[in-house]
Design a protein around this motif. Sequence first.
Motif, PDB file in Angstrom:
ATOM      1  N   ILE A  75       0.836  -1.203   0.000  1.00 17.59           N
ATOM      2  CA  ILE A  75       0.000   0.000   0.000  1.00 17.59           C
ATOM      3  C   ILE A  75       0.873   1.256   0.000  1.00 17.59           C
ATOM      4  N   THR A  76       1.969   1.219   0.744  1.00 16.71           N
ATOM      5  CA  THR A  76       2.901   2.355   0.789  1.00 16.71           C
ATOM      6  C   THR A  76       3.506   2.604  -0.588  1.00 16.71           C
ATOM      7  N   GLN A  77       3.894   1.541  -1.274  1.00 19.06           N
ATOM      8  CA  GLN A  77       4.471   1.687  -2.615  1.00 19.06           C
ATOM      9  C   GLN A  77       3.448   2.247  -3.599  1.00 19.06           C
ATOM     10  N   GLN A  78       2.206   1.798  -3.492  1.00 21.02           N
ATOM     11  CA  GLN A  78       1.170   2.305  -4.391  1.00 21.02           C
ATOM     12  C   GLN A  78       0.971   3.800  -4.176  1.00 21.02           C
ATOM     13  N   LEU A  79       0.892   4.224  -2.910  1.00 21.00           N
ATOM     14  CA  LEU A  79       0.711   5.647  -2.630  1.00 21.00           C
ATOM     15  C   LEU A  79       1.934   6.445  -3.062  1.00 21.00           C
ATOM     16  N   THR A  80       3.126   5.897  -2.856  1.00 15.93           N
ATOM     17  CA  THR A  80       4.352   6.586  -3.268  1.00 15.93           C
ATOM     18  C   THR A  80       4.321   6.878  -4.768  1.00 15.93           C
ATOM     19  N   GLY A  81       3.984   5.875  -5.556  1.00 16.59           N
ATOM     20  CA  GLY A  81       3.899   6.065  -7.002  1.00 16.59           C
ATOM     21  C   GLY A  81       2.840   7.075  -7.395  1.00 16.59           C
ATOM     22  N   SER A  82       1.715   7.003  -6.738  1.00 18.10           N
ATOM     23  CA  SER A  82       0.610   7.914  -7.038  1.00 18.10           C
ATOM     24  C   SER A  82       0.969   9.363  -6.701  1.00 18.10           C
ATOM     25  N   LEU A  83       1.642   9.574  -5.574  1.00 17.69           N
ATOM     26  CA  LEU A  83       2.021  10.939  -5.184  1.00 17.69           C
ATOM     27  C   LEU A  83       3.033  11.525  -6.166  1.00 17.69           C
ATOM     28  N   GLY A  84       3.939  10.701  -6.645  1.00 16.58           N
ATOM     29  CA  GLY A  84       4.898  11.176  -7.636  1.00 16.58           C
ATOM     30  C   GLY A  84       4.232  11.504  -8.955  1.00 16.58           C
ATOM     31  N   GLU A  85       3.347  10.621  -9.371  1.00 20.15           N
ATOM     32  CA  GLU A  85       2.672  10.782 -10.659  1.00 20.15           C
ATOM     33  C   GLU A  85       1.690  11.960 -10.662  1.00 20.15           C
ATOM     34  N   LYS A  86       0.875  12.055  -9.632  1.00 17.49           N
ATOM     35  CA  LYS A  86      -0.194  13.059  -9.620  1.00 17.49           C
ATOM     36  C   LYS A  86       0.227  14.434  -9.106  1.00 17.49           C
ATOM     37  N   PHE A  87       1.251  14.452  -8.223  1.00 14.92           N
ATOM     38  CA  PHE A  87       1.599  15.728  -7.588  1.00 14.92           C
ATOM     39  C   PHE A  87       3.042  16.141  -7.813  1.00 14.92           C
ATOM     40  N   GLY A  88       3.778  15.351  -8.587  1.00 16.68           N
ATOM     41  CA  GLY A  88       5.139  15.716  -8.943  1.00 16.68           C
ATOM     42  C   GLY A  88       6.146  15.634  -7.807  1.00 16.68           C
ATOM     43  N   LEU A  89       5.819  14.917  -6.750  1.00 14.86           N
ATOM     44  CA  LEU A  89       6.785  14.752  -5.661  1.00 14.86           C
ATOM     45  C   LEU A  89       7.894  13.819  -6.116  1.00 14.86           C
ATOM     46  N   ASN A  90       9.136  14.139  -5.745  1.00 17.16           N
ATOM     47  CA  ASN A  90      10.205  13.207  -6.098  1.00 17.16           C
ATOM     48  C   ASN A  90      10.020  11.933  -5.286  1.00 17.16           C
ATOM     49  N   ASN A  91      10.664  10.870  -5.719  1.00 10.89           N
ATOM     50  CA  ASN A  91      10.450   9.555  -5.120  1.00 10.89           C
ATOM     51  C   ASN A  91      10.762   9.535  -3.623  1.00 10.89           C
ATOM     52  N   ASP A  93      10.659  12.092  -1.417  1.00 10.12           N
ATOM     53  CA  ASP A  93       9.625  12.815  -0.664  1.00 10.12           C
ATOM     54  C   ASP A  93       8.315  12.035  -0.629  1.00 10.12           C
ATOM     55  N   ALA A  94       7.933  11.462  -1.772  1.00  9.18           N
ATOM     56  CA  ALA A  94       6.692  10.680  -1.837  1.00  9.18           C
ATOM     57  C   ALA A  94       6.778   9.462  -0.921  1.00  9.18           C
ATOM     58  N   ALA A  95       7.931   8.783  -0.928  1.00 10.82           N
ATOM     59  CA  ALA A  95       8.122   7.619  -0.060  1.00 10.82           C
ATOM     60  C   ALA A  95       8.089   8.026   1.406  1.00 10.82           C
ATOM     61  N   GLY A  96       8.632   9.189   1.728  1.00  9.72           N
ATOM     62  CA  GLY A  96       8.607   9.681   3.104  1.00  9.72           C
ATOM     63  C   GLY A  96       7.195   9.950   3.590  1.00  9.72           C
ATOM     64  N   VAL A  97       6.398  10.607   2.749  1.00 10.30           N
ATOM     65  CA  VAL A  97       5.002  10.895   3.093  1.00 10.30           C
ATOM     66  C   VAL A  97       4.228   9.594   3.274  1.00 10.30           C
ATOM     67  N   ALA A  98       4.311   8.714   2.280  1.00  8.68           N
ATOM     68  CA  ALA A  98       3.562   7.452   2.332  1.00  8.68           C
ATOM     69  C   ALA A  98       4.040   6.576   3.487  1.00  8.68           C
ATOM     70  N   GLY A  99       5.338   6.496   3.683  1.00  7.05           N
ATOM     71  CA  GLY A  99       5.893   5.648   4.724  1.00  7.05           C
ATOM     72  C   GLY A  99       5.555   6.093   6.130  1.00  7.05           C
ATOM     73  N   SER A 100       5.353   7.396   6.313  1.00  6.39           N
ATOM     74  CA  SER A 100       4.995   7.853   7.653  1.00  6.39           C
ATOM     75  C   SER A 100       3.496   7.765   7.904  1.00  6.39           C
ATOM     76  N   MET A 101       2.705   7.851   6.845  1.00  6.63           N
ATOM     77  CA  MET A 101       1.249   7.844   7.022  1.00  6.63           C
ATOM     78  C   MET A 101       0.622   6.457   7.028  1.00  6.63           C
ATOM     79  N   ILE A 102       0.975   5.618   6.091  1.00  5.06           N
ATOM     80  CA  ILE A 102       0.267   4.345   5.878  1.00  5.06           C
ATOM     81  C   ILE A 102       0.247   3.464   7.126  1.00  5.06           C
ATOM     82  N   PRO A 103       1.390   3.170   7.758  1.00  2.00           N
ATOM     83  CA  PRO A 103       1.318   2.310   8.957  1.00  2.00           C
ATOM     84  C   PRO A 103       0.470   2.924  10.077  1.00  2.00           C
ATOM     85  N   GLN A 104       0.569   4.237  10.259  1.00  2.00           N
ATOM     86  CA  GLN A 104      -0.220   4.890  11.307  1.00  2.00           C
ATOM     87  C   GLN A 104      -1.708   4.820  11.011  1.00  2.00           C
ATOM     88  N   ILE A 105      -2.082   5.080   9.775  1.00  2.00           N
ATOM     89  CA  ILE A 105      -3.496   5.073   9.394  1.00  2.00           C
ATOM     90  C   ILE A 105      -4.071   3.663   9.486  1.00  2.00           C
TER      91      ILE A 105
END
Length: 185
Positions: A75-91, A93-105
């Motif tokens: 799920i973290t990898q899917q969100l990471t890819g989506s954040l990069g694709e849709k919002f232009g975040l580098n890999n 930064d996107a991995a950092g956002v997804a990695g900190s949110m997904i396990p907590q959520i």
Amino acid sequence: MFEQLTQLVQQFGQEAVVNNNAVPNEHNEAVLSEAGNSIFSSLQKMASEGGIEKLAGLLQGNNAQDPSNPTVQQITQQLTGSLGEKFGLNNSDAAGVAGSMIPQILGGLVKKANDPNDSFQITDLIGAISGDGTQTSGIMDTISKYGTQFGLDQNADGKLDMDDAIAVTKSSGGIGGFLGKLFGK
């Protein structure tokens, strides 16, 4: 379920998204929304593709909070890819956002579902993820397959059936109690 998921995304997204300089402020709400959608669609996809055992494993104990759990990683990898694709975040930064949110959520969602004082129950989570009856029956088949390991075989006949469900539900508060016992409630 989506309401509870949205609340958790808002709660855990504050630090990971809103207070994160790597995410432009104009994208904060869209990134948070994408996180919720990504989790929900990933869990649904997993259920529809026969990943019932993964889902059952995710819902046990603290597995949902474990970043090394394969389901959490997926799920973290899917969100990471989506954040990069849709919002232009580098890999990174996107991995950092997804990695900190997904396990907590995910951890928060499972915790809410297992909390007897919360109106959101594990059956709500399973119902929302599985959608139709065939997928729900697949989850129930998995519960039957692994349920004896979790002490759900109430009459010690080596299988889970309606007799066991009736015994557990009488003593544990309905089908929610039955599923709750399976998932460590």
